[in-house]
Scaffold this motif. Structure first.
Motif, short mmCIF file in Angstrom:
data_model
loop_
_atom_site.label_atom_id
_atom_site.label_comp_id
_atom_site.label_asym_id
_atom_site.label_seq_id
_atom_site.Cartn_x
_atom_site.Cartn_y
_atom_site.Cartn_z
N ASP A 243 0.83 -1.21 0.00
CA ASP A 243 0.00 0.00 0.00
C ASP A 243 0.86 1.26 0.00
O ASP A 243 0.51 2.26 -0.64
CB ASP A 243 -0.93 0.00 1.22
N VAL A 247 0.71 4.36 -2.60
CA VAL A 247 0.58 5.76 -2.20
C VAL A 247 1.69 6.60 -2.83
O VAL A 247 1.45 7.70 -3.34
CB VAL A 247 0.59 5.88 -0.67
N THR A 250 1.03 6.98 -6.51
CA THR A 250 -0.09 7.88 -6.74
C THR A 250 0.32 9.33 -6.53
O THR A 250 -0.05 10.22 -7.31
CB THR A 250 -1.24 7.52 -5.80
N ASP A 254 0.29 12.29 -9.27
CA ASP A 254 -0.42 13.55 -9.06
C ASP A 254 0.51 14.74 -9.28
O ASP A 254 0.10 15.76 -9.86
CB ASP A 254 -1.01 13.59 -7.65
N ILE A 358 -9.82 12.08 0.77
CA ILE A 358 -9.98 10.90 -0.09
C ILE A 358 -11.44 10.71 -0.47
O ILE A 358 -11.76 10.38 -1.61
CB ILE A 358 -9.42 9.66 0.62
N THR A 362 -12.81 10.79 -4.26
CA THR A 362 -13.50 9.60 -4.75
C THR A 362 -14.81 9.96 -5.41
O THR A 362 -15.12 9.54 -6.54
CB THR A 362 -13.74 8.61 -3.60
N GLU A 415 -7.28 1.09 -6.07
CA GLU A 415 -5.95 1.01 -5.47
C GLU A 415 -5.73 2.11 -4.44
O GLU A 415 -5.13 1.89 -3.39
CB GLU A 415 -4.88 1.09 -6.57
N ARG A 416 -6.21 3.31 -4.73
CA ARG A 416 -6.07 4.40 -3.77
C ARG A 416 -6.83 4.10 -2.48
O ARG A 416 -6.33 4.38 -1.38
CB ARG A 416 -6.58 5.70 -4.38
N ALA A 419 -5.10 1.51 -0.36
CA ALA A 419 -3.92 1.98 0.34
C ALA A 419 -4.23 2.50 1.74
O ALA A 419 -3.34 2.57 2.59
CB ALA A 419 -3.24 3.08 -0.48
#
Length: 447
Positions: A243, A247, A250, A254, A358, A362, A415-416, A419
């Motif tokens: 995880d 992160v 990701t 970003d 988050i 989402t 996946e996010r 994590a």
């Protein structure tokens, strides 16, 4: 993690499902699974004797040599050998029982060299659990061997008694199989009724034996999984390491996206704006009207650049989320969606900032999917809390067909969430509607 996959009863291929005319109780003695489990029990006795002998010998030798320098290396060699035998047992359970047990955590050595590796072996919990398995498995293997072999042999022997009872009068000098005998009385199973009853008892033994063997191997499954597989703590560490990698990837993605948006969007407009203003300055004395038009165009470019910067800042972390929470932030996102969106947020308090962020992103990503792909006429967003979990649900009446496994944006979103110990569940049959539910840990209220 251990996974016990099913076998096809005839061919033994994992994962296949077949329909049978005979009930399971009648076909069990002839199934491939039964014979594999019986073979596992037969092999367990000699292998457990080998493991027990090796473990006790090496541990005793190492303990006896502890007064010298050789004791610790011998002890470590014994534990390392037990780890190798444990790998053999996992392979045997995988091949004969269909039990998938992940390999335990590897040795974590601090430094390099012979002594560092010895220390890693001695400190590893896997080494000691394998040693414990080597010692405890022998009595159980002996018990399983005796029970399984006796039931198997006596069952088939009694079941086939009508075929071989003639051996007694022909070669043993007695009427049949002796059931009871002393100096004055003898009872033989020699008439048709007694032979039929004997075969019936053998049939019962034969039908019961596969289930007895299966019960015995269930204990083996528990021992292999509990002592030779990874512990929950080590599995959790591996999961957290994975995880953490997600992160980091990701966050890097970003940052690259923000850099690209700045370079290709606002920065390019600002460069063009600076050039236009320079040209307008040069034309200010020569052609004031043309300079005014250029300044007016530059003013429009400034507004566009400011809007792009606002959108970019909103994509990083919107101010409305920090100031007013999820309800206002999600309502703002819903207002920019191409279809009407009903938002309902029922939270007793605000979650931790990270979880709140988050949750916002989402829902924002899901509503973007609704705008781009769903071809819907309406959507709804619900947010609520259940005990220590934050739940989000986005529903639309579009065409459906969304699939996480297709490698789309939903896969990255899953996946996010994973994590941070979150879950994403997509229910999107072809033709719609689509219902996406996300579950996040609450992680404590704000102060």
């Amino acid at each position: 993690m251990a996974t016990d996959y099913g076998y096809d009863s005839g061919l033994g291929f994992p994962g296949t499902v077949r329909r049978h005319r005979l009930p399971a109780g009648l076909r069990a003695p002839f199934e491939g699974r039964t014979w594999r489990e019986f073979g596992y029990v037969l092999l367990s006795l000699p292998i457990s004797i080998l493991m027990f002998t090796y473990a006790v010998t090496m541990v005793s030798l190492g303990a006896g040599l502890l007064v010298t320098f050789l004791g610790i290396p011998v002890f470590a060699a014994g534990l390392a050998g037990c780890r190798g035998l444990g790998a053999l047992e996992r392979a045997r359970a995988r091949g004969l029982l269909g039990l998938e047990v992940a390999d335990p955590e590897p040795l974590r050595t601090r430094g390099s060299g012979f002594m560092a590796r010895i220390g890693a072996v001695l400190k590893s919990g896997t080494s000691w659990r394998t040693l414990l398995y080597s010692v405890l498995h022998l009595p159980w293997a002996l018990f399983s061997f005796v029970v399984a072999v006796n039931f198997w042999v006596y069952g088939w022997a009694l079941l086939t008694y009508p075929l071989w009872f003639w051996v007694f009068p022909a070669y043993a000098g007695q009427d049949g199989l002796q059931l009871y005998g002393d100096q004055t009385h003898h009872i033989y199973l020699d008439n048709p009724f007694e032979i039929g009853v004997t075969a019936l008892v053998g049939l019962l033994f034969t039908l019961a034996t596969p289930w007895i063997v299966r019960a015995l191997t269930t204990v083996d499954r528990v021992m292999v999984h509990g002592l030779l597989g990874p512990t929950r703590l080590s599995a959790r560490v591996v999961e957290l390491e994975s995880d953490r990698g997600v992160v980091v990837d990701t966050a890097a993605a970003d940052l690259r996206r923000i850099e690209r948006d700045l370079h290709d969007g606002a920065q390019a407009r600002l460069v063009a704006l600076a050039m236009d203003l320079g040209l307008a300055k040069e034309k200010l004395t020569e052609d004031p009207q043309a300079a005014a038009r250029m300044v007016d165009e530059a003013h429009g470019e400034v507004k566009t650049a400011l809007q792009e910067l606002r959108d970019l800042a909103r994509g990083i972390h919107p101010a409305v989320l920090t100031d007013r929470g999820l309800d206002a932030a999600l309502s703002s996102v819903a207002s920019r969606c191409t279809v009407p969106v009903q938002v309902e947020v029922d939270l007793p308090s605000r979650p931790a900032p990270a979880i709140e962020g988050i949750a916002y992103f989402t829902v924002s990503e899901l509503l973007q999917n609704v705008s781009k792909h769903a071809r819907a006429t309406g959507a709804a967003v619900d947010v609520w809390r259940v005990e220590d979990r934050l739940l989000l649900q986005v529903v639309d009446n579009g065409v459906g067909g969304a699939d996480v496994s297709a490698g789309s944006g939903l896969a990255g979103l899953a996946e996010r969430l994973d994590a941070v110990d979150g879950i994403l569940v997509v229910d999107s049959p072809v033709g719609g509607p689509t219902r996406v539910t996300a579950e996040l840990p609450w992680r404590g209220d704000r102060v």
